[in-house]
Write a protein that holds these residues in place. Structure first.
Motif, PDB file in Angstrom:
ATOM      1  N   UNK A   6       9.552  96.540 -72.691  1.00 32.10           N
ATOM      2  CA  UNK A   6       8.157  97.048 -72.444  1.00 32.10           C
ATOM      3  C   UNK A   6       7.346  95.668 -71.631  1.00 32.10           C
ATOM      4  N   UNK A   7       7.737  94.696 -72.206  1.00 34.62           N
ATOM      5  CA  UNK A   7       7.221  93.493 -71.967  1.00 34.62           C
ATOM      6  C   UNK A   7       7.609  93.052 -70.076  1.00 34.62           C
ATOM      7  N   UNK A   8       8.734  93.241 -70.088  1.00 33.47           N
ATOM      8  CA  UNK A   8       9.271  92.828 -68.539  1.00 33.47           C
ATOM      9  C   UNK A   8       8.689  94.097 -67.547  1.00 33.47           C
ATOM     10  N   UNK A   9       8.583  95.190 -68.040  1.00 35.05           N
ATOM     11  CA  UNK A   9       8.061  96.571 -67.469  1.00 35.05           C
ATOM     12  C   UNK A   9       6.537  96.152 -67.014  1.00 35.05           C
ATOM     13  N   UNK A  10       5.838  95.724 -67.900  1.00 42.87           N
ATOM     14  CA  UNK A  10       4.442  95.214 -67.864  1.00 42.87           C
ATOM     15  C   UNK A  10       4.152  94.057 -66.889  1.00 42.87           C
ATOM     16  N   UNK A  11       5.161  93.280 -67.169  1.00 42.30           N
ATOM     17  CA  UNK A  11       4.957  91.853 -66.138  1.00 42.30           C
ATOM     18  C   UNK A  11       5.229  92.182 -64.823  1.00 42.30           C
ATOM     19  N   UNK A  12       5.929  93.394 -64.378  1.00 42.64           N
ATOM     20  CA  UNK A  12       6.070  93.610 -62.967  1.00 42.64           C
ATOM     21  C   UNK A  12       5.064  94.662 -62.472  1.00 42.64           C
ATOM     22  N   UNK A  13       4.138  94.593 -63.053  1.00 43.06           N
ATOM     23  CA  UNK A  13       2.889  95.667 -62.435  1.00 43.06           C
ATOM     24  C   UNK A  13       2.083  94.757 -61.675  1.00 43.06           C
ATOM     25  N   UNK A  14       1.563  95.425 -60.899  1.00 46.22           N
ATOM     26  CA  UNK A  14       0.374  94.851 -59.811  1.00 46.22           C
ATOM     27  C   UNK A  14      -0.486  93.940 -60.450  1.00 46.22           C
ATOM     28  N   UNK A  15      -1.118  94.365 -61.435  1.00 47.05           N
ATOM     29  CA  UNK A  15      -2.406  93.405 -62.264  1.00 47.05           C
ATOM     30  C   UNK A  15      -1.670  91.983 -62.871  1.00 47.05           C
ATOM     31  N   UNK A  16      -0.628  92.369 -63.271  1.00 48.36           N
ATOM     32  CA  UNK A  16       0.257  91.048 -64.043  1.00 48.36           C
ATOM     33  C   UNK A  16       0.671  90.149 -62.887  1.00 48.36           C
ATOM     34  N   UNK A  17       1.069  90.764 -62.005  1.00 51.24           N
ATOM     35  CA  UNK A  17       1.837  89.852 -60.970  1.00 51.24           C
ATOM     36  C   UNK A  17       0.786  88.925 -60.227  1.00 51.24           C
ATOM     37  N   UNK A  18      -0.539  89.569 -59.981  1.00 53.40           N
ATOM     38  CA  UNK A  18      -1.379  88.784 -59.405  1.00 53.40           C
ATOM     39  C   UNK A  18      -1.733  87.488 -60.268  1.00 53.40           C
ATOM     40  N   UNK A  19      -1.928  88.006 -61.463  1.00 57.12           N
ATOM     41  CA  UNK A  19      -2.327  86.723 -62.664  1.00 57.12           C
ATOM     42  C   UNK A  19      -1.302  85.678 -62.593  1.00 57.12           C
ATOM     43  N   UNK A  20       0.137  86.142 -62.577  1.00 56.41           N
ATOM     44  CA  UNK A  20       1.265  85.353 -62.763  1.00 56.41           C
ATOM     45  C   UNK A  20       1.211  84.356 -61.562  1.00 56.41           C
ATOM     46  N   UNK A  21       0.494  84.310 -60.370  1.00 61.56           N
ATOM     47  CA  UNK A  21       0.425  83.571 -59.344  1.00 61.56           C
ATOM     48  C   UNK A  21      -0.439  82.207 -59.740  1.00 61.56           C
ATOM     49  N   UNK A  22      -1.458  82.575 -60.378  1.00 61.74           N
ATOM     50  CA  UNK A  22      -2.504  81.389 -60.815  1.00 61.74           C
ATOM     51  C   UNK A  22      -1.814  80.041 -61.521  1.00 61.74           C
TER      52      UNK A  22
END
Length: 275
Positions: free
Chosen positions: A13-29
């Motif tokens: 479930x965490x992996x699935x959430x990580x690859x959502x648009x909102x999380x990927x935007x945050x992951x760049x920071x």
């Protein structure tokens, strides 16, 4: 009552959430900030030249007076002084090779873990807010601590980490044991900051104590798993947001169970009083 999720299901479930648009935007920071700081650190040291370190060592071995550029960064002067001192004696000179090629090879990796954990702490509320809205909007969050509390936790954990590094120095020269001795202080810092950032954003202090009393070992296993992942080259730069998501799910699930248990107890007590 909802079925308890298996650990593998929480990870999925965490992996699935990580690859959502909102999380990927945050992951760049954290990736951008870590790379910028690492590059500044590297080029500052490189500007003075790692070759000059070899010159200083040769000066020591030939008996010449060692001169260090006073404008060099403090950590460069400190490192040069230590290495030059060790090269004065043949018995300790072999230690320099070990420190440079063994400890030095993992320094960048350890520093990136340390730096990313600090950076991700500022993004934790944003990540958990998205996670809460997506899966746990029925739960009210009650964070604890003040604005200075994370700083105090970071300073205290950092001090203990440095102390552990010093205490474990004799273990660094024992094969296999040195792997644990080198990694444990960083894991301690990693666990304390990551665990506190997530728990203090979601739970009240009483809820944290109640969950920690029963599930402390389980959360240590989770952070140990995440720390192992962080040791994979470059993965930490991309996966820090996943770490918060995974621990966030774990704490939200425990919070849900805790409040369901309290609700059931209150209903039972009310029934007994009515009866």
């Amino acid at each position: 009552m909802k079925r308890d999720l298996l650990e593998g299901e929480v990870i999925g479930l965490s992996i699935k959430d990580f690859f959502t648009k909102d999380m990927l935007k945050i992951a760049i920071l954290p990736l951008l900030f870590t790379l910028i700081i690492m590059l500044i650190f590297f080029y500052t040291a490189a500007g003075y030249g790692f070759d000059s370190l070899e010159i200083y060592v040769q000066q020591v071995q030939s008996g010449q007076e060692v001169t260090v550029d006073e404008q060099a960064p403090f950590y460069f002067i400190w490192m040069t002084s230590i290495i030059a001192f060790l090269f004065k004696y043949s018995i300790t000179s072999w230690l320099v090779g070990f420190l440079i090629y063994t400890v030095g090879t993992i320094f960048v990796m350890m520093f990136s873990v340390f730096l990313t954990v600090i950076i991700i702490g500022f993004l934790t509320p944003m990540i958990l807010k998205v996670l809460h809205k997506r899966h746990y909007s029925h739960l009210q969050t009650n964070g604890f601590g003040s604005l200075l509390t994370p700083l105090w936790i970071a300073l205290k954990s950092g001090f203990i980490m440095v102390l552990l590094f010093i205490l474990f120095i004799p273990l660094y020269f024992i094969p296999l044991v040195n792997i644990i001795a080198i990694n444990f202080p960083v894991y301690y810092f990693f666990h304390k900051l990551l665990n506190f950032d997530v728990a203090s954003t979601i739970l009240s202090e009483d809820e944290y104590k109640a969950i920690h009393k029963k599930k402390a070992f389980a959360f240590r296993l989770r952070t140990a798993f995440l720390y192992f992942l962080s040791l994979i080259p470059s993965l930490m730069l991309f996966s820090a947001v996943f770490f918060i998501i995974y621990l966030g799910h774990s704490y939200f699930i425990q919070l849900e169970k805790l409040r369901s248990y309290d609700l059931d107890n209150n209903i039972d007590n009310d029934t007994k009083l009515i009866g």
